[in-house]
Design a protein around this motif. Sequence first.
Motif, PDB file in Angstrom:
ATOM      1  N   VAL B  37     -55.150  -2.562  13.655  1.00  0.00           N
ATOM      2  CA  VAL B  37     -54.251  -2.449  14.869  1.00  0.00           C
ATOM      3  C   VAL B  37     -53.110  -3.011  14.585  1.00  0.00           C
ATOM      4  N   ARG B  38     -52.077  -2.136  14.656  1.00  0.00           N
ATOM      5  CA  ARG B  38     -50.389  -2.563  14.650  1.00  0.00           C
ATOM      6  C   ARG B  38     -49.827  -2.500  16.002  1.00  0.00           C
ATOM      7  N   VAL B  39     -49.264  -3.349  16.224  1.00  0.00           N
ATOM      8  CA  VAL B  39     -48.513  -3.560  17.563  1.00  0.00           C
ATOM      9  C   VAL B  39     -46.993  -3.255  17.644  1.00  0.00           C
ATOM     10  N   GLY B  40     -46.416  -2.366  18.153  1.00  0.00           N
ATOM     11  CA  GLY B  40     -44.934  -1.998  18.381  1.00  0.00           C
ATOM     12  C   GLY B  40     -44.408  -2.064  19.625  1.00  0.00           C
ATOM     13  N   LYS B  41     -43.320  -1.651  19.584  1.00  0.00           N
ATOM     14  CA  LYS B  41     -42.467  -1.315  21.095  1.00  0.00           C
ATOM     15  C   LYS B  41     -42.364   0.315  21.088  1.00  0.00           C
ATOM     16  N   TYR B  42     -42.261   0.587  22.402  1.00  0.00           N
ATOM     17  CA  TYR B  42     -41.930   1.833  22.535  1.00  0.00           C
ATOM     18  C   TYR B  42     -40.960   1.960  23.649  1.00  0.00           C
ATOM     19  N   LEU B  43     -39.563   2.416  23.524  1.00  0.00           N
ATOM     20  CA  LEU B  43     -38.535   2.391  24.699  1.00  0.00           C
ATOM     21  C   LEU B  43     -37.990   3.680  24.813  1.00  0.00           C
ATOM     22  N   VAL B  44     -37.737   4.099  26.153  1.00  0.00           N
ATOM     23  CA  VAL B  44     -37.164   5.134  26.600  1.00  0.00           C
ATOM     24  C   VAL B  44     -35.840   5.043  27.093  1.00  0.00           C
ATOM     25  N   VAL B  45     -34.868   5.229  26.391  1.00  0.00           N
ATOM     26  CA  VAL B  45     -33.284   5.222  26.911  1.00  0.00           C
ATOM     27  C   VAL B  45     -32.606   6.405  27.384  1.00  0.00           C
ATOM     28  N   LYS B  46     -32.316   6.123  28.523  1.00  0.00           N
ATOM     29  CA  LYS B  46     -31.352   7.435  28.861  1.00  0.00           C
ATOM     30  C   LYS B  46     -29.840   7.094  28.710  1.00  0.00           C
ATOM     31  N   LEU B  47     -29.125   7.997  28.182  1.00  0.00           N
ATOM     32  CA  LEU B  47     -27.679   7.710  27.967  1.00  0.00           C
ATOM     33  C   LEU B  47     -26.878   8.977  28.226  1.00  0.00           C
ATOM     34  N   GLU B  48     -25.718   8.952  28.328  1.00  0.00           N
ATOM     35  CA  GLU B  48     -24.803   9.984  28.334  1.00  0.00           C
ATOM     36  C   GLU B  48     -24.028  10.084  27.097  1.00  0.00           C
ATOM     37  N   ALA B  49     -23.699  11.202  26.378  1.00  0.00           N
ATOM     38  CA  ALA B  49     -23.073  11.534  25.413  1.00  0.00           C
ATOM     39  C   ALA B  49     -22.777  13.029  25.306  1.00  0.00           C
ATOM     40  N   PRO B  50     -21.430  13.268  24.675  1.00  0.00           N
ATOM     41  CA  PRO B  50     -21.144  14.524  24.887  1.00  0.00           C
ATOM     42  C   PRO B  50     -21.982  15.671  24.004  1.00  0.00           C
ATOM     43  N   GLY B  51     -22.509  15.261  23.048  1.00  0.00           N
ATOM     44  CA  GLY B  51     -23.537  16.120  22.243  1.00  0.00           C
ATOM     45  C   GLY B  51     -24.837  15.259  21.458  1.00  0.00           C
ATOM     46  N   ARG B  52     -25.575  15.936  20.955  1.00  0.00           N
ATOM     47  CA  ARG B  52     -26.711  15.517  20.423  1.00  0.00           C
ATOM     48  C   ARG B  52     -26.299  14.462  19.175  1.00  0.00           C
ATOM     49  N   GLU B  53     -25.414  14.823  18.262  1.00  0.00           N
ATOM     50  CA  GLU B  53     -25.247  13.954  17.181  1.00  0.00           C
ATOM     51  C   GLU B  53     -24.495  12.812  17.461  1.00  0.00           C
ATOM     52  N   GLU B  54     -23.439  12.616  18.484  1.00  0.00           N
ATOM     53  CA  GLU B  54     -23.097  11.407  19.567  1.00  0.00           C
ATOM     54  C   GLU B  54     -24.445  10.576  20.078  1.00  0.00           C
ATOM     55  N   ALA B  55     -25.244  11.267  20.574  1.00  0.00           N
ATOM     56  CA  ALA B  55     -26.520  10.442  20.991  1.00  0.00           C
ATOM     57  C   ALA B  55     -27.161   9.909  19.953  1.00  0.00           C
ATOM     58  N   GLU B  56     -27.334  10.601  18.855  1.00  0.00           N
ATOM     59  CA  GLU B  56     -28.138  10.163  17.885  1.00  0.00           C
ATOM     60  C   GLU B  56     -27.638   8.939  17.102  1.00  0.00           C
ATOM     61  N   ARG B  57     -25.946   8.977  17.071  1.00  0.00           N
ATOM     62  CA  ARG B  57     -25.598   7.947  16.398  1.00  0.00           C
ATOM     63  C   ARG B  57     -25.409   6.766  17.308  1.00  0.00           C
ATOM     64  N   ALA B  58     -25.509   6.830  18.425  1.00  0.00           N
ATOM     65  CA  ALA B  58     -25.268   5.551  19.452  1.00  0.00           C
ATOM     66  C   ALA B  58     -26.681   4.943  19.559  1.00  0.00           C
ATOM     67  N   VAL B  59     -27.753   6.152  19.399  1.00  0.00           N
ATOM     68  CA  VAL B  59     -29.005   5.283  19.415  1.00  0.00           C
ATOM     69  C   VAL B  59     -29.373   4.370  18.204  1.00  0.00           C
ATOM     70  N   ASP B  60     -29.100   5.125  16.991  1.00  0.00           N
ATOM     71  CA  ASP B  60     -29.323   4.401  15.830  1.00  0.00           C
ATOM     72  C   ASP B  60     -28.610   3.162  15.755  1.00  0.00           C
ATOM     73  N   GLN B  61     -27.417   3.077  16.328  1.00  0.00           N
ATOM     74  CA  GLN B  61     -26.555   1.893  16.360  1.00  0.00           C
ATOM     75  C   GLN B  61     -27.336   0.797  17.138  1.00  0.00           C
ATOM     76  N   MET B  62     -27.924   1.483  18.508  1.00  0.00           N
ATOM     77  CA  MET B  62     -28.389   0.222  19.414  1.00  0.00           C
ATOM     78  C   MET B  62     -29.818  -0.199  18.661  1.00  0.00           C
ATOM     79  N   CYS B  63     -30.270   0.641  17.775  1.00  0.00           N
ATOM     80  CA  CYS B  63     -31.571   0.032  17.214  1.00  0.00           C
ATOM     81  C   CYS B  63     -31.329  -0.738  16.051  1.00  0.00           C
ATOM     82  N   ARG B  64     -30.155  -0.647  15.315  1.00  0.00           N
ATOM     83  CA  ARG B  64     -29.647  -1.815  14.422  1.00  0.00           C
ATOM     84  C   ARG B  64     -29.196  -2.971  15.054  1.00  0.00           C
TER      85      ARG B  64
END
Lengths: 88, 88
Positions: B37-64
């Motif tokens: 068994v491996r235990v991790g986290k599962y997060l659901v984040v809702k955010l505003e962004a002008p497009g998919r790329e900007e949303a992806e970039r922001a989420v990647d930054q949040m993760c880091r």
Amino acid sequence: MWQARIYVTPKKGILDPQGSAVSKALGSLGFQQVSEVRVGKYLVVKLEAPGREEAERAVDQMCRRLLANPVIEDYTFEIAEFLGRVNH
Amino acid sequence: MWQARIYVTPKKGILDPQGSAVSKALGSLGFQQVSEVRVGKYLVVKLEAPGREEAERAVDQMCRRLLANPVIEDYTFEIAEFLGRVNH
């Protein structure tokens, strides 16, 4: 061998203090575009079972009896046959 | 509005004491077919962004910067357009 990916989330409407804390922390790091965060658990379980149905039944039982608190949490899972090493 | 589903897991080879504890607990509940068994986290984040790329970039930054510890954890995420209420 089977591998289950299990997602345990706070039920809709249930207060999620960990999610609120993460949301505030993201805001203070400059991510003001975030409107909501919900935090749950993600588990990967490897198990032996004679077939998919038996594996599903076992994982469902594990969720009910230990992995999720049915009063405040929902769970879903996916099961796939595990044929060697995978990254997870 | 975008919705990101983020999966944070202990890196392969990193000790996962929470996973070991869950594995033992499942064993003592009678689920002897469980091998890991491996235990991790599962997060659901809702955010505003002008497009998919900007949303992806922001989420990647949040993760880091906050959501994952890059020394001991890996993360992956999926982004979908959020068009109203969903159950998560």
